[in-house]
Design a protein around this motif. Structure first.
Motif, PDB file in Angstrom:
ATOM      1  N   TRP A 218      73.796  39.536   7.888  1.00 16.85           N
ATOM      2  CA  TRP A 218      73.726  40.879   7.310  1.00 16.85           C
ATOM      3  C   TRP A 218      74.020  40.844   5.820  1.00 16.85           C
ATOM      4  O   TRP A 218      73.350  41.504   5.021  1.00 16.85           O
ATOM      5  CB  TRP A 218      74.720  41.808   8.023  1.00 16.85           C
ATOM      6  CG  TRP A 218      74.126  42.602   9.133  1.00 16.85           C
ATOM      7  CD1 TRP A 218      74.362  42.465  10.475  1.00 16.85           C
ATOM      8  CD2 TRP A 218      73.190  43.685   9.020  1.00 16.85           C
ATOM      9  NE1 TRP A 218      73.634  43.372  11.196  1.00 16.85           N
ATOM     10  CE2 TRP A 218      72.917  44.134  10.336  1.00 16.85           C
ATOM     11  CE3 TRP A 218      72.564  44.305   7.949  1.00 16.85           C
ATOM     12  CZ2 TRP A 218      72.032  45.186  10.595  1.00 16.85           C
ATOM     13  CZ3 TRP A 218      71.680  45.352   8.206  1.00 16.85           C
ATOM     14  CH2 TRP A 218      71.426  45.779   9.512  1.00 16.85           C
ATOM     15  N   LEU A 219      75.053  40.081   5.432  1.00 13.95           N
ATOM     16  CA  LEU A 219      75.409  39.995   4.011  1.00 13.95           C
ATOM     17  C   LEU A 219      74.268  39.391   3.210  1.00 13.95           C
ATOM     18  O   LEU A 219      73.948  39.863   2.103  1.00 13.95           O
ATOM     19  CB  LEU A 219      76.677  39.149   3.843  1.00 13.95           C
ATOM     20  CG  LEU A 219      77.204  39.031   2.403  1.00 13.95           C
ATOM     21  CD1 LEU A 219      77.645  40.392   1.881  1.00 13.95           C
ATOM     22  CD2 LEU A 219      78.357  38.034   2.330  1.00 13.95           C
ATOM     23  N   PHE A 220      73.637  38.337   3.752  1.00 11.17           N
ATOM     24  CA  PHE A 220      72.497  37.720   3.077  1.00 11.17           C
ATOM     25  C   PHE A 220      71.361  38.728   2.926  1.00 11.17           C
ATOM     26  O   PHE A 220      70.753  38.845   1.860  1.00 11.17           O
ATOM     27  CB  PHE A 220      72.023  36.501   3.861  1.00 11.17           C
ATOM     28  CG  PHE A 220      72.717  35.230   3.491  1.00 11.17           C
ATOM     29  CD1 PHE A 220      74.075  35.203   3.254  1.00 11.17           C
ATOM     30  CD2 PHE A 220      72.016  34.041   3.391  1.00 11.17           C
ATOM     31  CE1 PHE A 220      74.735  34.038   2.920  1.00 11.17           C
ATOM     32  CE2 PHE A 220      72.653  32.861   3.042  1.00 11.17           C
ATOM     33  CZ  PHE A 220      74.019  32.864   2.810  1.00 11.17           C
ATOM     34  N   THR A 221      71.058  39.437   4.007  1.00 11.41           N
ATOM     35  CA  THR A 221      69.947  40.393   3.989  1.00 11.41           C
ATOM     36  C   THR A 221      70.175  41.500   2.967  1.00 11.41           C
ATOM     37  O   THR A 221      69.272  41.849   2.188  1.00 11.41           O
ATOM     38  CB  THR A 221      69.758  41.009   5.381  1.00 11.41           C
ATOM     39  OG1 THR A 221      69.505  39.961   6.335  1.00 11.41           O
ATOM     40  CG2 THR A 221      68.586  41.983   5.390  1.00 11.41           C
ATOM     41  N   LEU A 222      71.382  42.064   2.963  1.00 10.18           N
ATOM     42  CA  LEU A 222      71.688  43.132   2.020  1.00 10.18           C
ATOM     43  C   LEU A 222      71.588  42.641   0.580  1.00 10.18           C
ATOM     44  O   LEU A 222      71.063  43.344  -0.294  1.00 10.18           O
ATOM     45  CB  LEU A 222      73.095  43.678   2.295  1.00 10.18           C
ATOM     46  CG  LEU A 222      73.281  44.446   3.611  1.00 10.18           C
ATOM     47  CD1 LEU A 222      74.750  44.783   3.822  1.00 10.18           C
ATOM     48  CD2 LEU A 222      72.436  45.711   3.631  1.00 10.18           C
ATOM     49  N   SER A 223      72.095  41.429   0.321  1.00 14.68           N
ATOM     50  CA  SER A 223      72.074  40.885  -1.041  1.00 14.68           C
ATOM     51  C   SER A 223      70.649  40.631  -1.513  1.00 14.68           C
ATOM     52  O   SER A 223      70.312  40.870  -2.679  1.00 14.68           O
ATOM     53  CB  SER A 223      72.895  39.591  -1.102  1.00 14.68           C
ATOM     54  OG  SER A 223      74.243  39.825  -0.743  1.00 14.68           O
ATOM     55  N   ILE A 224      69.796  40.144  -0.618  1.00 12.91           N
ATOM     56  CA  ILE A 224      68.402  39.884  -0.972  1.00 12.91           C
ATOM     57  C   ILE A 224      67.655  41.189  -1.237  1.00 12.91           C
ATOM     58  O   ILE A 224      66.843  41.291  -2.171  1.00 12.91           O
ATOM     59  CB  ILE A 224      67.724  39.068   0.140  1.00 12.91           C
ATOM     60  CG1 ILE A 224      68.279  37.632   0.156  1.00 12.91           C
ATOM     61  CG2 ILE A 224      66.205  39.037  -0.040  1.00 12.91           C
ATOM     62  CD1 ILE A 224      67.887  36.826   1.367  1.00 12.91           C
ATOM     63  N   LEU A 225      67.932  42.223  -0.441  1.00  9.21           N
ATOM     64  CA  LEU A 225      67.299  43.522  -0.666  1.00  9.21           C
ATOM     65  C   LEU A 225      67.747  44.128  -1.997  1.00  9.21           C
ATOM     66  O   LEU A 225      66.953  44.788  -2.687  1.00  9.21           O
ATOM     67  CB  LEU A 225      67.624  44.472   0.491  1.00  9.21           C
ATOM     68  CG  LEU A 225      66.942  44.164   1.820  1.00  9.21           C
ATOM     69  CD1 LEU A 225      67.445  45.094   2.912  1.00  9.21           C
ATOM     70  CD2 LEU A 225      65.428  44.262   1.688  1.00  9.21           C
ATOM     71  N   VAL A 226      69.003  43.922  -2.354  1.00  5.59           N
ATOM     72  CA  VAL A 226      69.483  44.406  -3.646  1.00  5.59           C
ATOM     73  C   VAL A 226      68.683  43.756  -4.780  1.00  5.59           C
ATOM     74  O   VAL A 226      68.304  44.425  -5.747  1.00  5.59           O
ATOM     75  CB  VAL A 226      70.992  44.128  -3.806  1.00  5.59           C
ATOM     76  CG1 VAL A 226      71.427  44.305  -5.255  1.00  5.59           C
ATOM     77  CG2 VAL A 226      71.797  45.060  -2.913  1.00  5.59           C
ATOM     78  N   LEU A 227      68.400  42.450  -4.654  1.00  4.93           N
ATOM     79  CA  LEU A 227      67.598  41.768  -5.674  1.00  4.93           C
ATOM     80  C   LEU A 227      66.211  42.394  -5.815  1.00  4.93           C
ATOM     81  O   LEU A 227      65.655  42.461  -6.914  1.00  4.93           O
ATOM     82  CB  LEU A 227      67.452  40.284  -5.322  1.00  4.93           C
ATOM     83  CG  LEU A 227      68.668  39.389  -5.546  1.00  4.93           C
ATOM     84  CD1 LEU A 227      68.380  37.982  -5.030  1.00  4.93           C
ATOM     85  CD2 LEU A 227      69.030  39.343  -7.019  1.00  4.93           C
ATOM     86  N   LEU A 228      65.651  42.840  -4.690  1.00  3.11           N
ATOM     87  CA  LEU A 228      64.323  43.464  -4.709  1.00  3.11           C
ATOM     88  C   LEU A 228      64.292  44.676  -5.634  1.00  3.11           C
ATOM     89  O   LEU A 228      63.298  44.920  -6.335  1.00  3.11           O
ATOM     90  CB  LEU A 228      63.934  43.878  -3.290  1.00  3.11           C
ATOM     91  CG  LEU A 228      62.639  44.680  -3.120  1.00  3.11           C
ATOM     92  CD1 LEU A 228      61.441  43.850  -3.534  1.00  3.11           C
ATOM     93  CD2 LEU A 228      62.490  45.151  -1.681  1.00  3.11           C
ATOM     94  N   PHE A 229      65.398  45.438  -5.683  1.00  2.00           N
ATOM     95  CA  PHE A 229      65.432  46.651  -6.494  1.00  2.00           C
ATOM     96  C   PHE A 229      66.023  46.420  -7.882  1.00  2.00           C
ATOM     97  O   PHE A 229      65.810  47.230  -8.789  1.00  2.00           O
ATOM     98  CB  PHE A 229      66.230  47.734  -5.763  1.00  2.00           C
ATOM     99  CG  PHE A 229      65.555  48.242  -4.523  1.00  2.00           C
ATOM    100  CD1 PHE A 229      64.504  49.136  -4.605  1.00  2.00           C
ATOM    101  CD2 PHE A 229      65.954  47.798  -3.268  1.00  2.00           C
ATOM    102  CE1 PHE A 229      63.868  49.596  -3.470  1.00  2.00           C
ATOM    103  CE2 PHE A 229      65.333  48.254  -2.118  1.00  2.00           C
ATOM    104  CZ  PHE A 229      64.276  49.154  -2.214  1.00  2.00           C
ATOM    105  N   ILE A 230      66.761  45.319  -8.051  1.00  5.40           N
ATOM    106  CA  ILE A 230      67.304  45.024  -9.376  1.00  5.40           C
ATOM    107  C   ILE A 230      66.212  44.503 -10.310  1.00  5.40           C
ATOM    108  O   ILE A 230      66.192  44.837 -11.507  1.00  5.40           O
ATOM    109  CB  ILE A 230      68.451  43.990  -9.270  1.00  5.40           C
ATOM    110  CG1 ILE A 230      69.725  44.679  -8.785  1.00  5.40           C
ATOM    111  CG2 ILE A 230      68.710  43.312 -10.610  1.00  5.40           C
ATOM    112  CD1 ILE A 230      70.914  43.756  -8.659  1.00  5.40           C
TER     113      ILE A 230
END
Length: 402
Positions: A218-230
């Motif tokens: 979950w932590l990996f997934t959330l962090s990767i999704l954050v990169l998508l919007f950053i």
């Protein structure tokens, strides 16, 4: 472990010089291409050339990082980057260098980084006590942030006083220093209970290592999704400064320096001491701060450049705290024998949504406008950070606060 400070003194001295020289050369290449071509398409292709090889290779090479001697892996990766850069410098001296040669160099640098970055991060738990990992991650963040401060300034300065061929030699020298510093230390090889020597099965073993730790996926997934919007917002900062706030080159440079300097401050704060705070809370809170700052930046009037600068500084601090906390959590929750694969997968998979975000930048800016892009991406990051705080398995990843 007893001599970990001496070991990291050698590592940090070499990495500081290497990362600084690479940053200067990287920015100099961007500035040179901007001056020579004036084409946004050329810059976009250059960015993709530097991202895609690492994104694609990283899915598989973690297996070899865990198999091979990590010190040799880093030395060979730095040597490969130095050789490719030297060849391009020779082409410039001969007057036969073309734009596609630069694309190729950026791709080769990306390949070298795909091996070097996971190997370095996977080696840290083998060299230092577990209770020092967050501080070490903070110092690594400071080194990276220092490069982001010095790189643009020196890159622009050198472009004005010397040729691009001479500038490329800085990267060669930095790689040589990094290799020499690594030769002065010993990095033990992790004990592996099951040597399968099967690429597919060992890759799956890395994925299962992530799944086996409750909440880590979950932590990996959330962090990767954050990169998508950053990524879309990060690309639009110069345009936001120029078009929305009516700034110029000074204002653009100021924003870059504020980002790098505040990121350096965030890393410094994490390196000072071990805080009695759940590091996952720090990770999610950092995302919330970045999302809120993006959203507020998009709401500012065209006369509020000072507010934009202050929000940028806040984002940099949050980014420094995030990077230091995230890496140290992963290093403490996974066995060293899996770290090469897991970190390689993370760095690789994280690049793919970043590339998608980069491709979507023009669409978002043209369709909804610069300010609205900041707001939309900011709200998405804010929601992702909040989601991490309400998932019990994610919060329990920091074993010190279970």
């Amino acid at each position: 472990m007893e001599n970990w400070k001496r070991t990291f003194a050698f590592i940090w001295s070499g990495q500081l010089i290497s990362i600084l020289s690479s940053s200067v050369v990287g920015y100099a290449i961007i500035f040179w291409m901007s001056l020579e071509t004036g084409s946004p398409e050329v810059l976009a292709l250059a960015t993709m050339s530097g991202m895609l090889p690492q994104a694609l290779l990283g899915l598989f090479i973690g297996v070899y990082i865990d198999r091979w001697d990590r010190k040799r892996t880093m030395i060979y990766a730095d040597g490969f980057i130095a050789l490719c850069t030297l060849l391009l410098a020779v082409l410039f001296y001969l007057g036969v260098a073309e734009i596609w040669h630069i694309y190729l160099l950026l791709a080769c640098r990306s390949i070298g980084s795909a091996f070097h970055m996971p190997a370095m991060q996977a080696s840290v738990p083998l060299l230092a006590p577990e209770d020092q990992l967050t501080r070490i991650a903070g110092i690594n963040q400071m080194i990276s942030a220092s490069a982001n401060i010095v790189g643009p300034a020196l890159g622009a300065l050198l472009i004005g006083i010397t040729s691009i061929g001479n500038i490329l030699l800085l990267d060669v020298a930095g790689a040589v220093v990094a290799c020499l510093s690594l030769l002065c230390i010993h990095i033990p090889r992790p004990i592996r209970s099951n040597l399968m020597h099967n690429l597919h099965r060992e890759f799956l073993e890395g994925l299962m290592a992530i799944k086996a730790v409750r909440g880590l996926a979950w932590l990996f997934t959330l962090s990767i999704l954050v990169l998508l919007f950053i990524m879309p917002v990060g690309v639009l900062y110069p345009l936001m400064t120029l078009q929305h706030f009516g700034g110029g080159t000074f204002e653009m440079s100021l924003i870059e320096i504020l980002w790098g300097g505040s990121s350096l401050l965030g890393g410094a704060l994490m390196s000072l001491r071990n805080y009695n705070i759940n590091r996952v809370v720090l990770i999610c809170s950092s995302n919330i701060v970045v999302g809120l700052a993006f959203t507020l930046s998009g709401m500012l009037s065209s006369t509020a450049f000072v507010g934009f600068a202050l929000l940028t500084a806040l984002e940099g601090i949050a980014g420094g705290v995030f990077n230091s906390s995230f890496i140290s959590v992963v290093q403490t929750r996974l066995d060293s024998g899996f770290l090469g694969r897991v970190l390689s997968i993370y760095f690789s998979v994280g690049q793919l949504p970043a590339a998608l975000g980069l491709l979507g930048t023009g669409f978002l800016a043209d369709r909804i406008g610069l300010s609205n892009t900041f707001i939309v991406c900011g709200i998405a990051i804010l929601l992702l950070g909040t989601l991490g705080l309400v998932l019990p398995n994610v919060l329990q990843l920091d074993q010190r606060h279970r």
